[in-house]
Design a protein around this motif. Structure first.
Motif, mmCIF file in Angstrom:
data_model
loop_
_atom_site.group_PDB
_atom_site.id
_atom_site.type_symbol
_atom_site.label_atom_id
_atom_site.label_comp_id
_atom_site.label_asym_id
_atom_site.label_seq_id
_atom_site.Cartn_x
_atom_site.Cartn_y
_atom_site.Cartn_z
ATOM 1 N N LYS A 1 19.151 13.523 82.346
ATOM 2 C CA LYS A 1 19.392 13.262 80.932
ATOM 3 C C LYS A 1 19.879 11.825 80.711
ATOM 4 C CE LYS A 1 18.619 17.081 78.517
ATOM 5 N NZ LYS A 1 17.710 17.109 77.330
ATOM 6 N N LEU A 2 20.768 11.369 81.567
ATOM 7 C CA LEU A 2 21.280 10.005 81.443
ATOM 8 C C LEU A 2 20.163 8.989 81.626
ATOM 9 C CD1 LEU A 2 24.668 10.135 83.412
ATOM 10 C CD2 LEU A 2 24.375 10.105 80.939
ATOM 11 N N ASP A 3 19.342 9.191 82.638
ATOM 12 C CA ASP A 3 18.266 8.243 82.927
ATOM 13 C C ASP A 3 17.220 8.214 81.811
ATOM 14 O OD1 ASP A 3 19.519 7.623 85.302
ATOM 15 O OD2 ASP A 3 18.303 8.995 86.501
ATOM 16 N N ALA A 4 17.080 9.339 81.092
ATOM 17 C CA ALA A 4 16.087 9.427 80.019
ATOM 18 C C ALA A 4 16.700 9.153 78.639
ATOM 19 C CB ALA A 4 15.433 10.812 80.035
ATOM 20 N N ALA A 5 17.914 8.649 78.605
ATOM 21 C CA ALA A 5 18.592 8.424 77.326
ATOM 22 C C ALA A 5 17.761 7.520 76.426
ATOM 23 C CB ALA A 5 19.969 7.794 77.573
ATOM 24 N N LYS A 6 17.684 7.871 75.151
ATOM 25 C CA LYS A 6 16.860 7.122 74.201
ATOM 26 C C LYS A 6 17.629 5.945 73.630
ATOM 27 C CE LYS A 6 16.363 10.662 71.386
ATOM 28 N NZ LYS A 6 16.011 11.502 70.189
ATOM 29 N N ASN A 7 16.863 4.938 73.211
ATOM 30 C CA ASN A 7 17.503 3.788 72.584
ATOM 31 C C ASN A 7 18.231 4.232 71.322
ATOM 32 O OD1 ASN A 7 18.110 1.037 72.016
ATOM 33 N ND2 ASN A 7 16.205 0.479 73.077
ATOM 34 N N TYR A 8 19.328 3.565 71.039
ATOM 35 C CA TYR A 8 20.213 4.018 69.969
ATOM 36 C C TYR A 8 19.506 4.140 68.624
ATOM 37 C CZ TYR A 8 20.373 -0.507 67.734
ATOM 38 O OH TYR A 8 20.031 -1.631 67.050
ATOM 39 N N PHE A 9 18.498 3.241 68.348
ATOM 40 C CA PHE A 9 17.938 3.254 67.002
ATOM 41 C C PHE A 9 17.077 4.489 66.763
ATOM 42 C CE2 PHE A 9 15.446 0.178 69.524
ATOM 43 C CZ PHE A 9 14.200 0.757 69.512
ATOM 44 N N TYR A 10 16.511 5.081 67.843
ATOM 45 C CA TYR A 10 15.780 6.338 67.649
ATOM 46 C C TYR A 10 16.749 7.485 67.353
ATOM 47 C CZ TYR A 10 11.566 4.009 69.241
ATOM 48 O OH TYR A 10 10.503 3.165 69.338
ATOM 49 N N TRP A 11 17.911 7.432 67.989
ATOM 50 C CA TRP A 11 18.933 8.449 67.715
ATOM 51 C C TRP A 11 19.392 8.324 66.263
ATOM 52 C CZ3 TRP A 11 24.095 8.388 66.236
ATOM 53 C CH2 TRP A 11 24.798 9.569 66.406
ATOM 54 N N LEU A 12 19.620 7.092 65.812
ATOM 55 C CA LEU A 12 20.021 6.882 64.427
ATOM 56 C C LEU A 12 18.904 7.273 63.458
ATOM 57 C CD1 LEU A 12 21.947 3.463 64.384
ATOM 58 C CD2 LEU A 12 22.871 5.724 63.893
ATOM 59 N N ALA A 13 17.652 6.995 63.850
ATOM 60 C CA ALA A 13 16.537 7.375 62.991
ATOM 61 C C ALA A 13 16.465 8.892 62.832
ATOM 62 C CB ALA A 13 15.222 6.839 63.563
ATOM 63 N N ASP A 14 16.747 9.620 63.918
ATOM 64 C CA ASP A 14 16.791 11.087 63.806
ATOM 65 C C ASP A 14 17.908 11.522 62.871
ATOM 66 O OD1 ASP A 14 14.624 11.489 65.458
ATOM 67 O OD2 ASP A 14 15.827 11.700 67.286
ATOM 68 N N ARG A 15 19.038 10.801 62.920
ATOM 69 C CA ARG A 15 20.135 11.102 61.999
ATOM 70 C C ARG A 15 19.687 10.859 60.555
ATOM 71 N NH1 ARG A 15 25.104 13.159 62.396
ATOM 72 N NH2 ARG A 15 26.250 11.337 61.621
ATOM 73 N N ALA A 16 18.971 9.759 60.346
ATOM 74 C CA ALA A 16 18.494 9.435 58.998
ATOM 75 C C ALA A 16 17.534 10.506 58.487
ATOM 76 C CB ALA A 16 17.810 8.064 59.012
ATOM 77 N N ARG A 17 16.670 10.983 59.367
ATOM 78 C CA ARG A 17 15.710 12.010 58.957
ATOM 79 C C ARG A 17 16.421 13.311 58.597
ATOM 80 N NH1 ARG A 17 10.687 11.432 63.178
ATOM 81 N NH2 ARG A 17 9.720 12.938 61.764
ATOM 82 N N GLY A 18 17.570 13.526 59.205
ATOM 83 C CA GLY A 18 18.332 14.723 58.863
ATOM 84 C C GLY A 18 19.118 14.567 57.575
ATOM 85 N N LYS A 19 19.444 13.328 57.213
ATOM 86 C CA LYS A 19 20.271 13.091 56.031
ATOM 87 C C LYS A 19 19.443 12.916 54.764
ATOM 88 C CE LYS A 19 24.384 10.923 58.063
ATOM 89 N NZ LYS A 19 25.307 9.766 57.972
ATOM 90 N N PHE A 20 18.220 12.372 54.914
ATOM 91 C CA PHE A 20 17.430 12.013 53.736
ATOM 92 C C PHE A 20 16.075 12.732 53.757
ATOM 93 C CE2 PHE A 20 20.081 8.373 55.011
ATOM 94 C CZ PHE A 20 20.895 8.269 53.892
ATOM 95 N N ASP A 21 15.522 12.916 52.603
ATOM 96 C CA ASP A 21 14.232 13.599 52.466
ATOM 97 C C ASP A 21 13.115 12.592 52.739
ATOM 98 O OD1 ASP A 21 12.033 15.083 51.860
ATOM 99 O OD2 ASP A 21 12.644 15.571 49.804
ATOM 100 N N MET A 22 12.526 12.659 53.928
ATOM 101 C CA MET A 22 11.492 11.720 54.315
ATOM 102 C C MET A 22 10.159 11.981 53.609
ATOM 103 S SD MET A 22 12.812 9.518 56.404
ATOM 104 C CE MET A 22 14.421 9.601 55.625
ATOM 105 N N ARG A 23 10.082 13.046 52.838
ATOM 106 C CA ARG A 23 8.834 13.337 52.119
ATOM 107 C C ARG A 23 8.721 12.499 50.848
ATOM 108 N NH1 ARG A 23 9.803 19.700 51.732
ATOM 109 N NH2 ARG A 23 11.830 18.779 51.153
ATOM 110 N N THR A 24 9.813 11.880 50.446
ATOM 111 C CA THR A 24 9.787 11.054 49.241
ATOM 112 C C THR A 24 9.982 9.585 49.606
ATOM 113 O OG1 THR A 24 12.186 11.129 48.851
ATOM 114 C CG2 THR A 24 10.856 12.954 47.982
ATOM 115 N N ALA A 25 9.410 8.713 48.756
ATOM 116 C CA ALA A 25 9.559 7.278 48.995
ATOM 117 C C ALA A 25 11.023 6.868 48.950
ATOM 118 C CB ALA A 25 8.761 6.491 47.945
ATOM 119 N N GLU A 26 11.775 7.465 47.990
ATOM 120 C CA GLU A 26 13.197 7.128 47.874
ATOM 121 C C GLU A 26 13.963 7.521 49.135
ATOM 122 O OE1 GLU A 26 11.432 8.801 45.729
ATOM 123 O OE2 GLU A 26 11.388 7.597 43.891
ATOM 124 N N GLY A 27 13.624 8.693 49.676
ATOM 125 C CA GLY A 27 14.301 9.162 50.882
ATOM 126 C C GLY A 27 14.008 8.273 52.069
#
Length: 554
Positions: A329-355
């Motif tokens: 798991k450590l060796d396969a750790a993802k770059n921080y911005f993909y982790w943050l992008a997943d957080r963003a997808r959970g917080k905002f509605d990606m189906r809308t332009a505003e989201g």
């Protein structure tokens, strides 16, 4: 990097920067940062980096280089003596806690460790112990060793009631000793064993030897593992550190009951710029990880994130899935911005332009903290695609934001040091012949009043007249802050190398000053002649003209 025969430059260890403003002069044995103003000699550097007193820095350097220290108590100031007492008290406390854990009173604590899968050998390696219920164990121990009430209070291990009596801070808790980077015990964390206790974890307060914002749990033990793996694994708590360390991942550390601080990040960065963040999977852990990312990026760390499946924290994962699975798991750790992008997808509605736009705005501050321009642009493209946002307008907005966020230029001395002053100053600092030949003439020179370094030269004159050898450290000690910055600027200038300066160069500088002074005096007399002629005072004009002729013949 080497910046001259006796000069070195690099990034400052005392503040975050991307353009080197930190200089070291090997000949004069001092450092100066023109960004944050940090300056001093090797002892000051060790004091600042290790957060210790002058005497402790002296002792540390002496021990490191095999130099015997005089055994005289007067070399210890009151602060250093108190710190020595506090170190002793913490050693005694750890020994008492360990003894408690192995005795009859430690049964409940041992059972807790067994349930958490902590082997006796690991418990011993980490110095785990037990603070018994009575609240008088450490008080009695310290009184037995004749520590004063003031010393007991200063330790943070003992509290004082209104009636003047003392009691132990830690009661009925599993105890985790906290060490500094030199492996000295400086504090404790205590885990409550009573389920009804409101404070699950209780930590030592700040004391003369413990500043929690500077300390990372297990860093003293993790340093070797960090060197070998060239990475740091950052987890949240004591038990996570112990569980991960026991699995064979020895480069693991944790903050000591506080949100991550810039000082802790700087402490980690001294050992590696690569970090894998593995906080607990709950909402609090994710929020803490999000805050930590910005702190780490501010210090130009290379950040990767680990997410463990099954809702397990690092300690639980190592025990349930095994050490090898955790390392994968450590060796396969993802770059921080993909982790943050997943957080963003959970917080905002990606189906809308505003989201989608809101999601990208959420990510933008972290991306802007990347130090490398090409990496920033690549990340913008990657994340825009990941979120389904058109990268064109995003890149344009990003460029505008980047243009508004320029790194502050290095704050060099506000008054420039002219070449003549710089050469003379460096020369008299290293050349005794130059001092004997040049200083008497410099003292009588009217041009000295116009020097930006005039107060520095006045201090040089004072040292020389007192019969002292003029050396950088003594001169620096006599100056006000602005003049100390000027002195450092003159000595560290790229154009000046004191080792190759000669008395002939000093004489040439003096000749330049004398010629400049003569030209200044001639210009002043010419102005007086013109003024006398305008006023009709021809006698004065003739007298001044004669004086000007004598100067020209001379």
């Amino acid at each position: 990097r080497k910046a001259g025969p006796t000069r070195f430059s690099g990034l400052c260890p005392f503040h975050n920067e991307k353009t080197p403003s930190f200089s070291v002069h090997a000949g004069h044995q001092f450092y100066k940062c023109f960004g944050c103003g940090a300056a001093g000699d090797v002892l000051k550097f060790v004091m600042e980096m290790e957060r210790i007193s002058f005497y402790e820095a002296l002792k540390l350097l002496a021990e490191r280089h095999g130099i015997p220290m005089p055994r005289r108590s007067e070399y210890s100031d009151p602060e250093t003596k108190l710190r020595a007492v506090l170190y002793q008290m913490h050693e005694l406390a750890e020994e008492a806690f360990r003894t408690n854990l192995q005795g009859g009173v430690g049964t409940e604590a041992r059972e807790y460790l067994e349930r958490r899968g902590v082997a006796p050998a690991i418990s011993a390696e980490f110095g785990l112990g037990y603070a018994e219920r009575s609240g008088r164990g450490l008080v009695r121990l310290f009184e037995k060793h004749n520590f004063t009430g003031e010393q007991m209070e200063a330790s943070g291990l003992v509290l004082k009631r209104d009636d003047g009596s003392f009691y132990d801070r830690f009661r009925h808790r599993l105890m985790f000793p906290i060490h500094n980077e030199s492996a000295k015990i400086i504090g404790f964390g205590g885990r409550a064993l009573d389920p009804g206790e409101q404070a699950k974890y209780l930590n030592s307060p700040e004391t003369p030897i413990y500043r929690k914002s500077y300390v990372l749990y297990n860093l003293h033990r993790a340093k070797q593992g960090i060197r070998q793996s060239d990475r740091i694994v950052l987890v949240e708590g004591y038990m996570d550190v112990i569980g991960v360390y026991a699995s064979g991942v020895h480069e693991v550390v944790a903050s000591c009951g506080t949100a991550l601080t810039s000082q802790q990040v700087q402490a980690m960065k001294r050992h590696s710029e690569k970090i894998v963040v593995n906080f607990d999977p709950d909402a609090a852990g994710a929020n803490a990880a999000e805050r930590s990312i910005n702190m780490l990026l501010d210090e130009s760390m290379h950040v990767r994130m680990v997410e463990l499946d099954g809702g397990l924290d690092p300690d639980e994962y190592c025990k349930q899935r095994g050490a090898e699975a955790y390392r994968v798991k450590l060796d396969a750790a993802k770059n921080y911005f993909y982790w943050l992008a997943d957080r963003a997808r959970g917080k905002f509605d990606m189906r809308t332009a505003e989201g989608r736009v809101a999601g990208f705005q959420f990510l933008l501050p972290a991306i802007q903290r990347l130090s490398d321009k090409l990496e920033r642009l690549a990340v913008v493209n990657d994340v825009a695609g990941y979120l389904g946002v058109d990268p064109g307008p995003v890149l344009e907005n990003f460029r505008k934001a980047a243009a508004e966020r320029r790194e502050k230029t290095v704050r060099h001395a506000t008054e420039p040091v002219k070449a003549v002053e710089r050469i003379l100053l460096n020369l008299v600092l290293v050349n005794a012949d130059a001092r004997s030949h040049l200083l008497p003439r410099l003292k009588r020179m009217p041009a000295l009043a116009q020097f930006s370094t005039r107060r520095i030269f006045e201090a040089v004159f004072a040292l020389d007249e007192a019969g002292n050898t003029v050396v950088f450290s003594d001169l620096d000690a006599r100056l006000e802050e602005n003049d100390r910055t000027l002195l450092a600027s003159a000595v560290l200038a790229d154009e000046t190398d004191s080792e190759v300066l000669s008395l002939e160069q000093g004489e040439a500088c003096m000749l330049t000053l004398e010629n400049t002074q003569r030209d200044t005096e001639r210009a002043a007399i010419k102005a007086q002649v013109r003024a006398a002629e305008r006023d009709g005072n021809f006698t004065e004009a003739l007298r001044l003209s004669a004086e000007l002729s004598r100067m020209d013949r001379g």
